[in-house]
Design a protein around this motif. Structure first.
Motif, mmCIF file in Angstrom:
data_model
loop_
_atom_site.group_PDB
_atom_site.id
_atom_site.type_symbol
_atom_site.label_atom_id
_atom_site.label_comp_id
_atom_site.label_asym_id
_atom_site.label_seq_id
_atom_site.Cartn_x
_atom_site.Cartn_y
_atom_site.Cartn_z
ATOM 1 N N LEU A 10 34.588 46.407 69.317
ATOM 2 C CA LEU A 10 35.479 47.410 69.888
ATOM 3 C C LEU A 10 35.621 48.602 68.951
ATOM 4 C CD1 LEU A 10 38.254 44.943 71.088
ATOM 5 C CD2 LEU A 10 36.257 45.757 72.348
ATOM 6 N N ILE A 13 41.715 48.873 67.778
ATOM 7 C CA ILE A 13 42.403 47.591 67.825
ATOM 8 C C ILE A 13 43.496 47.509 68.882
ATOM 9 C CG2 ILE A 13 41.950 47.114 65.397
ATOM 10 C CD1 ILE A 13 44.882 47.865 64.822
ATOM 11 N N HIS A 17 41.647 49.440 73.873
ATOM 12 C CA HIS A 17 40.300 49.030 73.486
ATOM 13 C C HIS A 17 40.025 47.571 73.851
ATOM 14 C CE1 HIS A 17 39.601 52.754 71.262
ATOM 15 N NE2 HIS A 17 40.854 52.640 70.838
ATOM 16 N N VAL A 18 41.038 46.735 73.705
ATOM 17 C CA VAL A 18 40.866 45.297 73.926
ATOM 18 C C VAL A 18 40.836 44.947 75.414
ATOM 19 C CG1 VAL A 18 41.895 43.016 73.526
ATOM 20 C CG2 VAL A 18 41.931 44.737 71.704
ATOM 21 N N LEU A 22 38.408 42.440 77.800
ATOM 22 C CA LEU A 22 38.911 41.214 78.428
ATOM 23 C C LEU A 22 38.694 41.241 79.941
ATOM 24 C CD1 LEU A 22 42.224 40.566 76.444
ATOM 25 C CD2 LEU A 22 40.053 39.311 76.295
ATOM 26 N N ILE A 34 38.915 35.457 70.054
ATOM 27 C CA ILE A 34 39.369 36.845 69.963
ATOM 28 C C ILE A 34 40.174 37.104 68.692
ATOM 29 C CG2 ILE A 34 41.439 36.373 71.339
ATOM 30 C CD1 ILE A 34 41.024 39.251 72.541
ATOM 31 N N ALA A 36 42.701 39.965 67.871
ATOM 32 C CA ALA A 36 43.397 41.042 68.582
ATOM 33 C C ALA A 36 44.825 41.155 68.076
ATOM 34 C CB ALA A 36 43.402 40.760 70.087
ATOM 35 N N ILE A 42 48.189 42.614 75.921
ATOM 36 C CA ILE A 42 47.110 41.711 75.513
ATOM 37 C C ILE A 42 47.534 40.265 75.758
ATOM 38 C CG2 ILE A 42 45.761 40.870 73.549
ATOM 39 C CD1 ILE A 42 45.786 43.811 72.518
ATOM 40 N N THR A 58 42.317 32.076 69.358
ATOM 41 C CA THR A 58 42.629 33.245 68.542
ATOM 42 C C THR A 58 42.040 33.017 67.153
ATOM 43 O OG1 THR A 58 44.802 32.300 68.019
ATOM 44 C CG2 THR A 58 44.698 33.912 69.822
ATOM 45 N N TYR A 107 49.164 43.196 64.149
ATOM 46 C CA TYR A 107 48.587 41.855 63.985
ATOM 47 C C TYR A 107 49.669 40.893 63.505
ATOM 48 C CZ TYR A 107 43.789 43.489 64.485
ATOM 49 O OH TYR A 107 42.625 44.012 64.977
#
Length: 177
Positions: A10, A13, A17-18, A22, A34, A36, A42, A58, A107
């Motif tokens: 990508l 972040i 973009h994610v 998906l 992933i 992310a 998300i 994850t 994050y």
């Protein structure tokens, strides 16, 4: 046994973009791994994949609140605590300031590392003052510029803790100095 695997890189972040990546996941997929940020949109998209029977794993940074199959990565709170112990031991009992560079507060893993770090620094190393976190957006040049500014201050920074990407910029600034 994995029959096939597709890796999608990508350009950023955030959810913008994610989410398009998906959206391309087939509901016939066996699973998705992933990395992310923890963002409501998300979480919603990953929850829909989980509800459809796609196993979600994850990686590196967990996303709490989804019915994911697993999290693969370190205990980030413990990693932050460990970093604090190392910095505290290296500094001895000499007072000074410690800079904290944060890749992205989006994050969950980065937030956990910072929390563990701050917890142990406050408890075990009160002689070291923590500066407010500098969020660098996982950007090397932003990290370099912010480190240069710290080095230009009259009060020297005793240590730097970098959580996430961007550390090569910090190293560049230190080498230049």
């Amino acid at each position: 046994l994995v029959g096939s695997c597709r890796i999608v890189r990508l350009d950023g972040i955030g959810p913008d973009h994610v989410l398009p990546a998906l959206d391309q996941v087939s509901l016939n997929s066996a699973g998705v791994g992933i990395v992310a940020p923890d963002h409501p949109r998300i979480r919603e998209a990953l929850g829909a994949l989980c509800d459809a029977g796609v196993r979600v794993v994850t990686l590196a940074s967990d996303i709490p609140g989804i019915a994911r199959s697993a999290y693969v990565g370190v205990d980030n709170r413990v990693a932050g605590r460990t970093a604090a112990q190392i910095i505290g031991l290296a500094a001895g009992h000499r007072p000074g300031e410690v800079a904290v560079f944060l890749g992205s507060g989006a994050y969950h893993g980065h937030r956990e590392r910072e929390a563990g770090f701050r917890e142990v620094m406050a408890r075990d190393h009160p002689d070291l003052a923590l500066l407010p976190a500098i969020e660098i957006g996982e950007d090397r040049s932003r990290a370099r510029d912010r480190m240069r500014r710290l080095l230009d201050r009259s009060d020297p920074v005793r240590a730097v803790y970098c959580i996430g990407a961007g550390r090569s910029g910090i190293v560049e600034a230190l080498r230049e100095a």
